[in-house]
Scaffold this motif. Structure first.
Motif, PDB file in Angstrom:
ATOM      1  N   GLY A 131       0.782  -1.223   0.000  1.00  0.00           N
ATOM      2  CA  GLY A 131       0.000   0.000   0.000  1.00  0.00           C
ATOM      3  C   GLY A 131       0.813   1.272   0.000  1.00  0.00           C
ATOM      4  O   GLY A 131       0.318   2.333   0.423  1.00  0.00           O
ATOM      5  N   LEU A 132       2.067   1.224  -0.470  1.00  0.00           N
ATOM      6  CA  LEU A 132       2.885   2.430  -0.560  1.00  0.00           C
ATOM      7  C   LEU A 132       2.282   3.407  -1.563  1.00  0.00           C
ATOM      8  O   LEU A 132       1.616   3.010  -2.530  1.00  0.00           O
ATOM      9  CB  LEU A 132       4.312   2.083  -0.986  1.00  0.00           C
ATOM     10  N   ASP A 133       2.549   4.680  -1.353  1.00  0.00           N
ATOM     11  CA  ASP A 133       2.087   5.686  -2.309  1.00  0.00           C
ATOM     12  C   ASP A 133       2.986   5.751  -3.542  1.00  0.00           C
ATOM     13  O   ASP A 133       2.508   6.018  -4.647  1.00  0.00           O
ATOM     14  CB  ASP A 133       2.074   7.077  -1.651  1.00  0.00           C
ATOM     15  N   ALA A 134       4.294   5.526  -3.350  1.00  0.00           N
ATOM     16  CA  ALA A 134       5.227   5.735  -4.465  1.00  0.00           C
ATOM     17  C   ALA A 134       6.482   4.899  -4.284  1.00  0.00           C
ATOM     18  O   ALA A 134       6.847   4.509  -3.164  1.00  0.00           O
ATOM     19  CB  ALA A 134       5.613   7.211  -4.550  1.00  0.00           C
ATOM     20  N   VAL A 135       7.134   4.634  -5.398  1.00  0.00           N
ATOM     21  CA  VAL A 135       8.507   4.136  -5.382  1.00  0.00           C
ATOM     22  C   VAL A 135       9.363   5.171  -6.110  1.00  0.00           C
ATOM     23  O   VAL A 135       8.966   5.703  -7.144  1.00  0.00           O
ATOM     24  CB  VAL A 135       8.640   2.751  -6.056  1.00  0.00           C
ATOM     25  N   VAL A 136      10.527   5.462  -5.536  1.00  0.00           N
ATOM     26  CA  VAL A 136      11.485   6.400  -6.125  1.00  0.00           C
ATOM     27  C   VAL A 136      12.523   5.583  -6.871  1.00  0.00           C
ATOM     28  O   VAL A 136      13.180   4.712  -6.278  1.00  0.00           O
ATOM     29  CB  VAL A 136      12.155   7.256  -5.035  1.00  0.00           C
ATOM     30  N   CYS A 137      12.669   5.843  -8.168  1.00  0.00           N
ATOM     31  CA  CYS A 137      13.486   4.986  -9.022  1.00  0.00           C
ATOM     32  C   CYS A 137      14.767   5.691  -9.460  1.00  0.00           C
ATOM     33  O   CYS A 137      14.713   6.744 -10.115  1.00  0.00           O
ATOM     34  CB  CYS A 137      12.690   4.560 -10.255  1.00  0.00           C
ATOM     35  N   ASP A 138      15.905   5.105  -9.118  1.00  0.00           N
ATOM     36  CA  ASP A 138      17.175   5.610  -9.625  1.00  0.00           C
ATOM     37  C   ASP A 138      17.262   5.371 -11.130  1.00  0.00           C
ATOM     38  O   ASP A 138      16.714   4.390 -11.656  1.00  0.00           O
ATOM     39  CB  ASP A 138      18.341   4.884  -8.945  1.00  0.00           C
ATOM     40  N   ALA A 139      17.967   6.247 -11.835  1.00  0.00           N
ATOM     41  CA  ALA A 139      18.228   6.075 -13.268  1.00  0.00           C
ATOM     42  C   ALA A 139      19.364   7.001 -13.639  1.00  0.00           C
ATOM     43  O   ALA A 139      19.287   8.210 -13.406  1.00  0.00           O
ATOM     44  CB  ALA A 139      16.988   6.388 -14.108  1.00  0.00           C
ATOM     45  N   ALA A 140      20.434   6.421 -14.202  1.00  0.00           N
ATOM     46  CA  ALA A 140      21.597   7.214 -14.591  1.00  0.00           C
ATOM     47  C   ALA A 140      21.870   7.157 -16.084  1.00  0.00           C
ATOM     48  O   ALA A 140      22.757   7.862 -16.573  1.00  0.00           O
ATOM     49  CB  ALA A 140      22.832   6.741 -13.820  1.00  0.00           C
ATOM     50  N   ALA A 141      21.115   6.333 -16.810  1.00  0.00           N
ATOM     51  CA  ALA A 141      21.297   6.189 -18.260  1.00  0.00           C
ATOM     52  C   ALA A 141      19.943   5.845 -18.873  1.00  0.00           C
ATOM     53  O   ALA A 141      19.052   5.338 -18.179  1.00  0.00           O
ATOM     54  CB  ALA A 141      22.315   5.087 -18.560  1.00  0.00           C
ATOM     55  N   PRO A 142      19.781   6.103 -20.185  1.00  0.00           N
ATOM     56  CA  PRO A 142      18.496   5.779 -20.816  1.00  0.00           C
ATOM     57  C   PRO A 142      18.083   4.321 -20.611  1.00  0.00           C
ATOM     58  O   PRO A 142      16.890   4.025 -20.447  1.00  0.00           O
ATOM     59  CB  PRO A 142      18.740   6.106 -22.290  1.00  0.00           C
ATOM     60  N   GLY A 143      19.045   3.405 -20.602  1.00  0.00           N
ATOM     61  CA  GLY A 143      18.715   2.000 -20.424  1.00  0.00           C
ATOM     62  C   GLY A 143      18.054   1.701 -19.093  1.00  0.00           C
ATOM     63  O   GLY A 143      17.258   0.747 -18.989  1.00  0.00           O
ATOM     64  N   ASP A 144      18.354   2.490 -18.064  1.00  0.00           N
ATOM     65  CA  ASP A 144      17.712   2.290 -16.764  1.00  0.00           C
ATOM     66  C   ASP A 144      16.219   2.589 -16.847  1.00  0.00           C
ATOM     67  O   ASP A 144      15.386   1.858 -16.289  1.00  0.00           O
ATOM     68  CB  ASP A 144      18.366   3.184 -15.711  1.00  0.00           C
TER      69      ASP A 144
END
Length: 417
Positions: A188-201
């Motif tokens: 029931g989380l509101d959000a996940v924060v997603c790391d991304a350092a390149a387009p492939g991520d």
């Protein structure tokens, strides 16, 4: 899997940045703006809520109202936020989550603001700009809404619960990433924060999250929109667009104070464009100022002669960022008579572009192509049909405007052959 998408953005350039990703993949996409009700006759609609300068509650209320009016079950949802956290992204996201729950559509926000093609990345849950923590940059010093650029803290400031999906998980493969998303849904989380350092991520995140489209929605910028569009089944590059011949000069309007746009404007002037600096005090004074009419007439004459014409709000060391919307509206008033002579428009700063197009009876933009990363090209809809390119103020480099103009002229020549 849906091919119908609604994108809610806080400014015009951001709305176009996201929607163009789908147009480049063959979906019909258009951009509209707050206060203009138009039919949704394509597959993708992006709406500029014009909320960047609103206080938190008002910004959230505006996005919630647009969501209730426009979103339907089975439609993919992207909540576009500024990749450097300007405006009120947390308040807007909280209001979006609440509106979805009220409609019986609880959903997990997949927060991925990174846009690596423009130097924006997320590492350790913190936004970075060209490799540096956002808080250390001049952009943050000039305009920010939060105490830090750590995204879990930003969301927590509005009471949203969130978990970080770190870079090693993003790169671990589709199955572990999809399992992490399902676990967040189950908790029931509101959000996940997603790391991304390149387009492939972002591409990996899109592939893992798209099968959950009925249970999640996406929050970010043009980077995640491009990844989602590319991951859609049957996605393929669209054909080169056909454009009408230019009937007048290109009006280049620089309403942004970002250094990238200022450098690009100087290069355009050095390349031969007619240059018309507009003092901020003139815009504050309005049409009664004796400088107003001659300046407007000079811009109109230049466009009628077929010249590329650069109009730039002159630098003002004492500029008050809270006056941005008022200055954009005044600049639109100044340019409206002249703009009827233009063959095309290039505009930096969403407020400036939206104000000017609204004055000309334009009620939307049908998107066609992306001439540079972060520079979408479309045709205006409504009382006027001309090519228009928009760019967020801080995107690009010194050559962005010149390269975009060259691409526009290439496309008009190709259509004439």
């Amino acid at each position: 899997m849906t091919t119908r998408w609604l994108i809610l953005a806080d400014d015009l350039t951001g709305a176009a940045d996201c929607a163009i990703a789908f147009a480049r993949r063959g979906l019909s996409a258009s951009v509209g703006w707050q206060g203009v009700e138009g039919a949704w006759d394509g597959e993708v609609l992006a709406i500029d809520a014009d909320s960047r300068r609103l206080p938190p509650v008002a910004a959230g209320d505006r996005h919630a109202a647009l969501l209730r009016a426009r979103h339907r079950p089975g439609t993919g949802l992207i909540k576009k936020i500024d990749s450097t956290l300007r405006g009120q992204p947390a308040a807007e996201l909280a209001a979006t989550c609440a509106a979805l729950r009220e409609a019986g559509r609880p959903a997990l926000a997949v927060l991925a603001p990174a846009f690596p093609a423009t130097g924006r990345t997320t590492e350790g849950g913190r936004v970075h700009l060209n490799g540096a923590p956002l808080e250390s940059t001049a952009l943050w010093a000039r305009d920010h809404s939060y105490a830090s650029a750590v995204l879990t803290e930003v969301l927590g400031s509005t009471g949203l619960s969130a978990r970080l999906l770190p870079l090693d998980l993003i790169r671990a493969g589709e199955a572990p990433l999809a399992a992490a998303l399902r676990a967040a849904l189950a908790e029931g989380l509101d959000a996940v924060v997603c790391d991304a350092a390149a387009p492939g991520d972002l591409e990996a995140l899109a592939r893992a999250s798209l099968p959950l489209a009925g249970e999640v929605f996406w929050v970010g910028s043009g980077g995640i929109a491009a990844a989602l569009a590319a991951a859609l089944p049957g996605s393929a590059a669209a054909a080169t667009p056909s454009l009408p011949s230019l009937s007048g000069g290109v009006l280049i309007v620089v309403g942004s104070i970002a250094e990238a746009s200022r450098i690009a404007a100087r290069l355009v002037a050095e390349d031969g464009a007619a240059e018309f600096p507009v003092p901020p005090d003139l815009l504050r004074a309005g049409p009664t100022d004796p400088r107003w009419a001659p300046l407007s007439a000079g811009i109109a004459q230049s466009l009628a002669e077929g010249r590329d014409t650069l109009v730039e709000i002159a630098e003002d060391p004492a500029a008050d960022l809270s006056q941005g919307a008022a200055l954009a509206e005044a600049l639109a008033d100044l340019l409206t008579p002249a703009a009827r002579r233009m063959g095309a428009l290039f505009a930096t700063g969403g407020e400036t572009a939206c104000a000017l197009l609204g004055h000309l009876g334009v009620n939307g933009i049908r998107l066609l192509d992306e001439v540079e990363p972060g520079v979408p090209l479309g045709l205006t809809q409504g009382a006027l049909e001309i090519p228009v390119m928009t760019k967020a103020g801080a995107f690009g480099d010194g050559g962005t405007i010149l390269r975009s103009l060259a691409r526009l002229r290439d496309l008009t020549r190709e259509s004439a052959i």
